[in-house]
Motif scaffolding. Structure first.
Motif, PDB file in Angstrom:
ATOM      1  N   ASN A   1       0.821  -1.208   0.000  1.00  0.00           N
ATOM      2  CA  ASN A   1       0.000   0.000   0.000  1.00  0.00           C
ATOM      3  C   ASN A   1       0.862   1.268   0.000  1.00  0.00           C
ATOM      4  O   ASN A   1       0.484   2.293   0.558  1.00  0.00           O
ATOM      5  CB  ASN A   1      -0.961   0.004   1.196  1.00  0.00           C
ATOM      6  CG  ASN A   1      -0.225   0.105   2.522  1.00  0.00           C
ATOM      7  OD1 ASN A   1       0.980  -0.106   2.596  1.00  0.00           O
ATOM      8  ND2 ASN A   1      -0.949   0.422   3.578  1.00  0.00           N
TER       9      ASN A   1
ATOM     10  N   GLU B   1      -8.913  -1.906  -7.875  1.00  0.00           N
ATOM     11  CA  GLU B   1      -8.899  -1.769  -6.414  1.00  0.00           C
ATOM     12  C   GLU B   1      -7.559  -2.162  -5.801  1.00  0.00           C
ATOM     13  O   GLU B   1      -7.493  -2.861  -4.788  1.00  0.00           O
ATOM     14  CB  GLU B   1     -10.050  -2.568  -5.794  1.00  0.00           C
ATOM     15  CG  GLU B   1     -11.414  -2.081  -6.263  1.00  0.00           C
ATOM     16  CD  GLU B   1     -12.572  -2.861  -5.666  1.00  0.00           C
ATOM     17  OE1 GLU B   1     -12.333  -3.890  -4.993  1.00  0.00           O
ATOM     18  OE2 GLU B   1     -13.721  -2.432  -5.871  1.00  0.00           O
ATOM     19  N   SER B   2      -6.489  -1.694  -6.412  1.00  0.00           N
ATOM     20  CA  SER B   2      -5.144  -1.925  -5.885  1.00  0.00           C
ATOM     21  C   SER B   2      -4.952  -1.073  -4.628  1.00  0.00           C
ATOM     22  O   SER B   2      -5.432   0.066  -4.566  1.00  0.00           O
ATOM     23  CB  SER B   2      -4.102  -1.526  -6.939  1.00  0.00           C
ATOM     24  OG  SER B   2      -2.801  -1.539  -6.376  1.00  0.00           O
ATOM     25  N   PRO B   3      -4.247  -1.607  -3.627  1.00  0.00           N
ATOM     26  CA  PRO B   3      -4.035  -0.825  -2.393  1.00  0.00           C
ATOM     27  C   PRO B   3      -3.006   0.301  -2.545  1.00  0.00           C
ATOM     28  O   PRO B   3      -2.904   1.155  -1.674  1.00  0.00           O
ATOM     29  CB  PRO B   3      -3.546  -1.876  -1.390  1.00  0.00           C
ATOM     30  CG  PRO B   3      -2.910  -2.929  -2.231  1.00  0.00           C
ATOM     31  CD  PRO B   3      -3.697  -2.960  -3.518  1.00  0.00           C
TER      32      PRO B   3
ATOM     33  N   GLU C   1      -7.584   2.330  -9.600  1.00  0.00           N
ATOM     34  CA  GLU C   1      -8.933   2.415  -9.031  1.00  0.00           C
ATOM     35  C   GLU C   1      -9.813   1.261  -9.506  1.00  0.00           C
ATOM     36  O   GLU C   1     -10.501   0.623  -8.714  1.00  0.00           O
ATOM     37  CB  GLU C   1      -9.579   3.750  -9.415  1.00  0.00           C
ATOM     38  CG  GLU C   1      -8.969   4.948  -8.726  1.00  0.00           C
ATOM     39  CD  GLU C   1      -9.538   6.270  -9.227  1.00  0.00           C
ATOM     40  OE1 GLU C   1     -10.370   6.266 -10.163  1.00  0.00           O
ATOM     41  OE2 GLU C   1      -9.145   7.308  -8.686  1.00  0.00           O
ATOM     42  N   ASP C   2      -9.771   0.983 -10.820  1.00  0.00           N
ATOM     43  CA  ASP C   2     -10.638  -0.055 -11.387  1.00  0.00           C
ATOM     44  C   ASP C   2     -10.345  -1.436 -10.804  1.00  0.00           C
ATOM     45  O   ASP C   2     -11.253  -2.237 -10.607  1.00  0.00           O
ATOM     46  CB  ASP C   2     -10.496  -0.104 -12.913  1.00  0.00           C
ATOM     47  CG  ASP C   2     -11.092   1.122 -13.598  1.00  0.00           C
ATOM     48  OD1 ASP C   2     -11.826   1.883 -12.932  1.00  0.00           O
ATOM     49  OD2 ASP C   2     -10.806   1.321 -14.795  1.00  0.00           O
TER      50      ASP C   2
ATOM     51  N   ARG D   1      -1.297   3.759  -3.528  1.00  0.00           N
ATOM     52  CA  ARG D   1      -1.951   5.077  -3.487  1.00  0.00           C
ATOM     53  C   ARG D   1      -1.221   6.066  -4.393  1.00  0.00           C
ATOM     54  O   ARG D   1      -0.101   6.479  -4.085  1.00  0.00           O
ATOM     55  CB  ARG D   1      -1.972   5.583  -2.051  1.00  0.00           C
ATOM     56  CG  ARG D   1      -2.809   4.689  -1.125  1.00  0.00           C
ATOM     57  CD  ARG D   1      -2.541   4.958   0.331  1.00  0.00           C
ATOM     58  NE  ARG D   1      -1.189   4.561   0.704  1.00  0.00           N
ATOM     59  CZ  ARG D   1      -0.513   5.081   1.720  1.00  0.00           C
ATOM     60  NH1 ARG D   1      -1.037   6.013   2.476  1.00  0.00           N
ATOM     61  NH2 ARG D   1       0.703   4.653   2.003  1.00  0.00           N
TER      62      ARG D   1
ATOM     63  N   TYR E   1      -6.554   5.454 -13.070  1.00  0.00           N
ATOM     64  CA  TYR E   1      -7.843   4.809 -13.302  1.00  0.00           C
ATOM     65  C   TYR E   1      -7.717   3.292 -13.217  1.00  0.00           C
ATOM     66  O   TYR E   1      -8.614   2.605 -12.700  1.00  0.00           O
ATOM     67  CB  TYR E   1      -8.421   5.214 -14.664  1.00  0.00           C
ATOM     68  CG  TYR E   1      -8.599   6.703 -14.844  1.00  0.00           C
ATOM     69  CD1 TYR E   1      -8.888   7.530 -13.757  1.00  0.00           C
ATOM     70  CD2 TYR E   1      -8.459   7.295 -16.096  1.00  0.00           C
ATOM     71  CE1 TYR E   1      -9.037   8.905 -13.924  1.00  0.00           C
ATOM     72  CE2 TYR E   1      -8.622   8.669 -16.270  1.00  0.00           C
ATOM     73  CZ  TYR E   1      -8.908   9.472 -15.176  1.00  0.00           C
ATOM     74  OH  TYR E   1      -9.051  10.818 -15.335  1.00  0.00           O
TER      75      TYR E   1
END
Length: 200
Positions: free
Chosen positions: A61, A89-91, A86-87, A93, A83
């Motif tokens: 993360n 859902e990778s931790p 986000e698509d 940031r 994107y």
């Protein structure tokens, strides 16, 4: 030694698995992604995006620094990376450099005598670390094509066989000279020896 640091910055999505971890560690708090890697290795994220997301797993993360606003050409591919993260859902940031910061950083290093079309990721991350950290240790900063003592040929990265960076953009030996001066002044610590694994 790297994994024992309080904060670890890694440049340009380096692989940490496949026996590399015994030499370079695995801890990562911030990792950078050069747009050329997104273009060359992941097809600018215009096609299959899962390989990119899977390559980020070893960084957990951590923060992913994308130069989305350094040059307008970088913006679309960096936003596609965001994107994709986000698509899937990778931790990890995503974060960005402020363009004003990059411009001021360029002006600062020019005032120190550095003449380069573009600063390298390495000097940018070193600058950031010097602003935020009490003790800065650098590993892997050797811009020359031969080993300093044994003179055998070296690759540009520990994980590939590329010989040299694009010299028309970067002034790596000049940057190294500045880093060496900072090392001599005790501002930072350059580690230039061979990899130490702790094995006997």
């Amino acid at each position: 030694m790297i994994d024992s640091a309080q904060f670890v910055i890694r440049c340009n999505l380096p692989p940490l698995k496949n026996s590399y971890e015994k030499h370079v560690g695995i801890k990562t708090d911030l990792v950078t992604a050069n747009p050329s890697i997104l273009l060359e290795k992941y097809g600018a994220l215009n096609g299959r995006r899962r390989p990119f997301v899977e390559s980020l797993r070893s960084y957990g993360n951590s923060l992913l620094l994308l130069p989305a606003f350094s040059f307008s050409l970088n913006t679309p591919v960096c936003l596609r990376a965001v994107y994709t993260i986000e698509d899937f859902e990778s931790p990890i940031r995503p974060v960005f450099f402020n363009p004003d910061y990059l411009q001021n950083l360029d002006l600062f290093w020019r005032s120190q005598g550095l003449r380069a079309v573009r600063l390298t990721t390495g000097i940018m991350m070193t600058s950031l670390a010097l602003e935020l950290c009490d003790n800065v240790h650098l590993y892997g900063f050797w811009p020359f094509s031969n080993h300093p003592h044994k003179l055998y040929a070296l690759t540009n990265h520990y994980y590939d066989d590329k010989r040299a960076a694009k010299t028309e953009f970067h002034a790596m030996p000049a940057e190294f000279d500045l880093l060496l001066r900072l090392h001599s002044q005790g501002v930072l610590k350059l580690h230039l020896g061979d990899c130490q694994t702790g094995e006997k």
